[in-house]
Scaffold this motif. Structure first.
Motif, PDB file in Angstrom:
ATOM      1  N   VAL A 197     -81.905   1.836 -28.107  1.00 22.01           N
ATOM      2  CA  VAL A 197     -82.537   1.651 -29.171  1.00 22.01           C
ATOM      3  C   VAL A 197     -82.782   0.502 -30.092  1.00 22.01           C
ATOM      4  O   VAL A 197     -83.997   0.395 -30.093  1.00 22.01           O
ATOM      5  CB  VAL A 197     -81.873   2.936 -29.976  1.00 22.01           C
ATOM      6  CG1 VAL A 197     -81.640   2.946 -31.486  1.00 22.01           C
ATOM      7  CG2 VAL A 197     -82.092   4.190 -29.376  1.00 22.01           C
ATOM      8  N   SER A 198     -81.759  -0.430 -30.107  1.00 22.92           N
ATOM      9  CA  SER A 198     -82.169  -1.452 -30.690  1.00 22.92           C
ATOM     10  C   SER A 198     -83.658  -1.943 -30.082  1.00 22.92           C
ATOM     11  O   SER A 198     -84.997  -2.870 -30.814  1.00 22.92           O
ATOM     12  CB  SER A 198     -80.956  -2.348 -30.383  1.00 22.92           C
ATOM     13  OG  SER A 198     -81.503  -3.884 -30.949  1.00 22.92           O
ATOM     14  N   VAL A 207     -81.758   0.391 -37.935  1.00 23.98           N
ATOM     15  CA  VAL A 207     -80.976  -0.077 -36.538  1.00 23.98           C
ATOM     16  C   VAL A 207     -79.731   0.343 -37.161  1.00 23.98           C
ATOM     17  O   VAL A 207     -78.985   1.415 -36.361  1.00 23.98           O
ATOM     18  CB  VAL A 207     -80.536  -1.083 -35.775  1.00 23.98           C
ATOM     19  CG1 VAL A 207     -79.648  -1.045 -34.392  1.00 23.98           C
ATOM     20  CG2 VAL A 207     -82.354  -1.271 -34.666  1.00 23.98           C
TER      21      VAL A 207
END
Length: 193
Positions: free
Chosen positions: A67-68, A95
């Protein structure tokens, strides 16, 4: 697949830490040698290398770095395309709020998402996962607020240094502070009782 045959277990924890922290270290040193735009490009490249190495070594991508990494690509790309530091400075806020939001939604639906992320690291009772999820969700909110406070009030170099050398010790201290909860709600201890 049995746990013994799980390739993700074969990767040493120190190597996993290097894969997760490596892009941040590259970001810091590239910023000290160039500027934020050079550092952003290096950060993006290091993130791709790190995710690729994770895939090759583990045959899966850990959720949080993935995701990051996606957000790094989007906001790093915007930073470079528009030559505007704002986007890469907003990345940690976004994030952290994404992680906090996901954890809060999971708790609201009685589905602690940390159990999915950390299932190989800990075995907790459902109540333990719920409590841990709430704590981490609030921690991510605090990290988002810290990022906003630092980038809005300090120099870019200070923000980069804080992102690398401040956030990690804070996160490690918070994680270690969860040890009593992990011990109290250990599924193994609950089964023994």
């Amino acid at each position: 697949m049995s746990k013994a045959a799980d390739p993700s277990r074969a990767v040493h924890p120190a190597l996993k830490l290097v894969l997760e922290l490596g892009p941040l270290i590259v970001f810091f040193f590239a910023n000290s040698r160039g500027d934020l735009f050079v550092a952003t490009g290096a950060f993006m490249a290091a993130t791709v290398v790190s995710l690729t190495a994770s895939w090759v070594l583990m045959r899966r991508l850990p959720v949080m770095p993935l995701v990051s990494g996606v957000v790094v690509m989007v906001f790093g790309g915007l930073t470079l395309a528009l030559q505007d530091e704002l986007f890469i400075k907003l990345k940690p806020t976004i994030v952290n709020l994404l992680f906090a939001g996901a954890l809060f939604v999971g708790v609201a639906f009685d589905r602690p998402l940390l159990a999915i992320v950390f299932d190989q690291a800990f075995e907790l009772t459902h109540r333990g996962w719920m409590k841990l999820s709430i704590r981490w969700a609030w921690f991510f909110v605090v990290l988002a607020a810290l990022n906003e406070a630092v980038w809005r009030t300090q120099t870019t170099d200070f923000w980069v240094a804080f992102k690398v050398w401040g956030i990690m010790p804070i996160t490690m201290a918070f994680a270690m502070a969860q040890a009593p909860l992990l011990q109290r709600y250990s599924a193994g201890d609950a089964a023994a009782e």
